[in-house]
Enzyme design. Structure first.
Site, PDB file in Angstrom:
ATOM      1  N   HIS A   1       0.825  -1.217   0.000  1.00 21.72           N
ATOM      2  CA  HIS A   1       0.000   0.000   0.000  1.00 21.72           C
ATOM      3  C   HIS A   1       0.860   1.269   0.000  1.00 21.72           C
ATOM      4  O   HIS A   1       0.433   2.326   0.476  1.00 21.72           O
ATOM      5  CB  HIS A   1      -0.953   0.041   1.203  1.00 21.72           C
ATOM      6  CG  HIS A   1      -1.792  -1.183   1.358  1.00 21.72           C
ATOM      7  ND1 HIS A   1      -2.968  -1.382   0.672  1.00 21.72           N
ATOM      8  CD2 HIS A   1      -1.590  -2.303   2.107  1.00 21.72           C
ATOM      9  CE1 HIS A   1      -3.479  -2.560   1.004  1.00 21.72           C
ATOM     10  NE2 HIS A   1      -2.657  -3.134   1.866  1.00 21.72           N
TER      11      HIS A   1
ATOM     12  N   SER B   1      16.081  19.735 -17.331  1.00 19.19           N
ATOM     13  CA  SER B   1      14.911  20.600 -17.485  1.00 19.19           C
ATOM     14  C   SER B   1      15.242  21.755 -18.421  1.00 19.19           C
ATOM     15  O   SER B   1      16.375  22.246 -18.455  1.00 19.19           O
ATOM     16  CB  SER B   1      14.491  21.150 -16.115  1.00 19.19           C
ATOM     17  OG  SER B   1      13.585  22.218 -16.259  1.00 19.19           O
TER      18      SER B   1
END
Length: 433
Positions: A157, A279
């Site tokens: 989870h 970037s």
């Protein structure tokens, strides 16, 4: 567009309609072209065997088909908008070079079985690539599982759960990729059937030597029924895409792990610069674009599968709808195999950050060990579970990650990875291919 194989005198050809009918078939047929040439060579030899071509005609056709394949590979011949598709291009070239001998080459066959056999050969080659990529990636996983076993958190989870190891992580994906390769092998066996000689789906009034062309083209068996040959178009493509999707599903989950593990919040994995990009605006960034596009590649395969499946709402016999399946498989396999081809190198190159992984192992992650130990000592498991839950925060007292891993003796667990069994399965794949 010239040389329409089906054109009748007195019928006006509307170029807009022709463009719609042709679509991007010529571009897609560049993928299938050499397989179409190969199938034409087998068909020519088969026609000679039943006396419909003379020895000199057969030799001339084979020579020109070899020359066409060489010209295609070198770029001297370009399959472009001059032709309706690859089939008409082959026939036009043979007629140009050999006259009447070229006009005989289509005897006993249809474009339906031409595209079937070319796409079948293409699919077999792509499945071979899939098997090779999966086995190569599994090899890296097995080697790294055997050589390094650094403690790391195991998650359920997305929450820290128990102590795991890099060896367990690699072993898990090794077994997954071995199964993916086996599934691709099984699928290759399913589709390894020769449709050449089924013509438009109902056979022809000629004693075609289909057993000969089956052997000549390297098929394992004859696809006997002409009706089934048409029914299998799309069905076999779906099976191949399913095999590809199986591997891409595992790649997607692996890529998801690496996407998380490379973040500063986790810091478990470092990727070499070659697998990242910068970037355009932020000078401080290196982005795991390769991993992210690997994760996204399943979408292309799922889309291809969906398109083919939707096309198959058809009666028996050939329907032109099936033309659109060609683009689906070409694009789906192109994207999927492109991603899988990079996986072995990525797995070899990634580096674990041992200190970050150790720091993420917290005391409560030993609570399961505590409960199991008490159950092994005779405490009913639910009682042991309750006690361990009450003391979870202090479960790590006197314990180490390595000690937890060494105690995990269940088959497949950290102390008994059964890499020898996975190695045998991998070796069996290598022998089969």
């Amino acid at each position: 567009m010239s040389g329409l194989l089906w054109h009748k005198d007195g019928v006006e050809v509307d170029p807009r309609i022709m463009q719609f009918l042709a679509g991007d078939d010529v571009l897609l047929d560049r993928e299938l072209f050499l397989h179409d040439v190969q199938a034409s060579q087998a068909h020519v030899q088969g026609l000679e065997r039943i006396g419909l071509l003379g020895a000199d005609e057969c030799a001339g056709l084979l020579r020109e088909l070899d020359a066409l394949a060489a010209d295609f590979r070198s770029g001297a011949f370009v399959l472009d908008a001059r032709y309706e598709d690859g089939h008409s291009a082959i026939e036009a070239r043979l007629i140009e070079r050999l006259g009447d001998a070229g006009r005989k080459v289509h005897t006993g066959r249809s474009r339906n079985d031409q595209v079937l056999v070319a796409s079948r050969l293409w699919l077999k080659a792509r499945l071979d690539e899939l098997i090779a990529h999966c086995t190569a990636a599994a090899r890296v996983c097995l080697d790294r599982a055997a050589s390094e076993a650094l403690p790391m958190p195991g998650y359920t989870h997305l929450q820290r759960a128990v102590v795991s190891s890099t060896a367990m992580w690699f072993a898990g994906f090794a077994e997954a990729l071995i199964d993916d390769a086996r599934r691709a092998q099984d699928t290759r066996g399913l589709i390894d059937a020769n449709p050449l000689g089924t013509a438009a789906g109902y056979g022809v009034n000629l004693p075609l030597d289909r057993d000969f062309t089956t052997a000549a083209l390297g098929f394992a068996r004859l696809q006997v029924s002409p009706v089934y040959a048409q029914l299998s178009r799309g069905k076999f493509e779906l099976a191949a895409l399913d095999a590809l999707a199986s591997a891409l599903l595992d790649l997607r989950r692996l890529a998801w792990d690496l996407s998380l593990f490379t973040t500063a919040e986790y810091g478990f994995v470092h990727l070499p610069a070659a697998y990242t990009t910068g970037s355009s605006i932020m000078p401080n960034k290196r982005n795991p674009d390769v991993v992210e596009l690997m994760r996204a590649s399943y979408a292309a395969v799922a889309a291809a599968r969906c398109e083919v499946e939707q096309l198959l709402s058809l009666p028996s016999g050939y329907q032109r709808d099936l033309q659109f399946s060609k683009g689906s498989i070409v694009h789906g396999f192109g994207r999927g195999l492109g991603a899988l081809a990079l996986l072995p190198g990525l797995l070899r190159a990634l580096e674990w950050n041992e200190s970050s992984m150790l720091a993420a192992i917290e005391p409560s992650m030993y609570a399961t060990d505590v409960a199991i130990e008490q159950a092994a000592a005779g405490v009913p498991f639910r009682e042991a579970y309750r006690r361990a839950a009450e003391t979870a925060a202090s479960s790590g007292e006197g314990r180490t990650p390595q000690g937890s891993l060494d105690a995990r003796v269940s088959p497949g667990g950290a102390a008994d990875l059964r890499l020898d069994e996975l190695e045998r399965r991998w070796q069996a794949l290598a022998v089969a291919t």
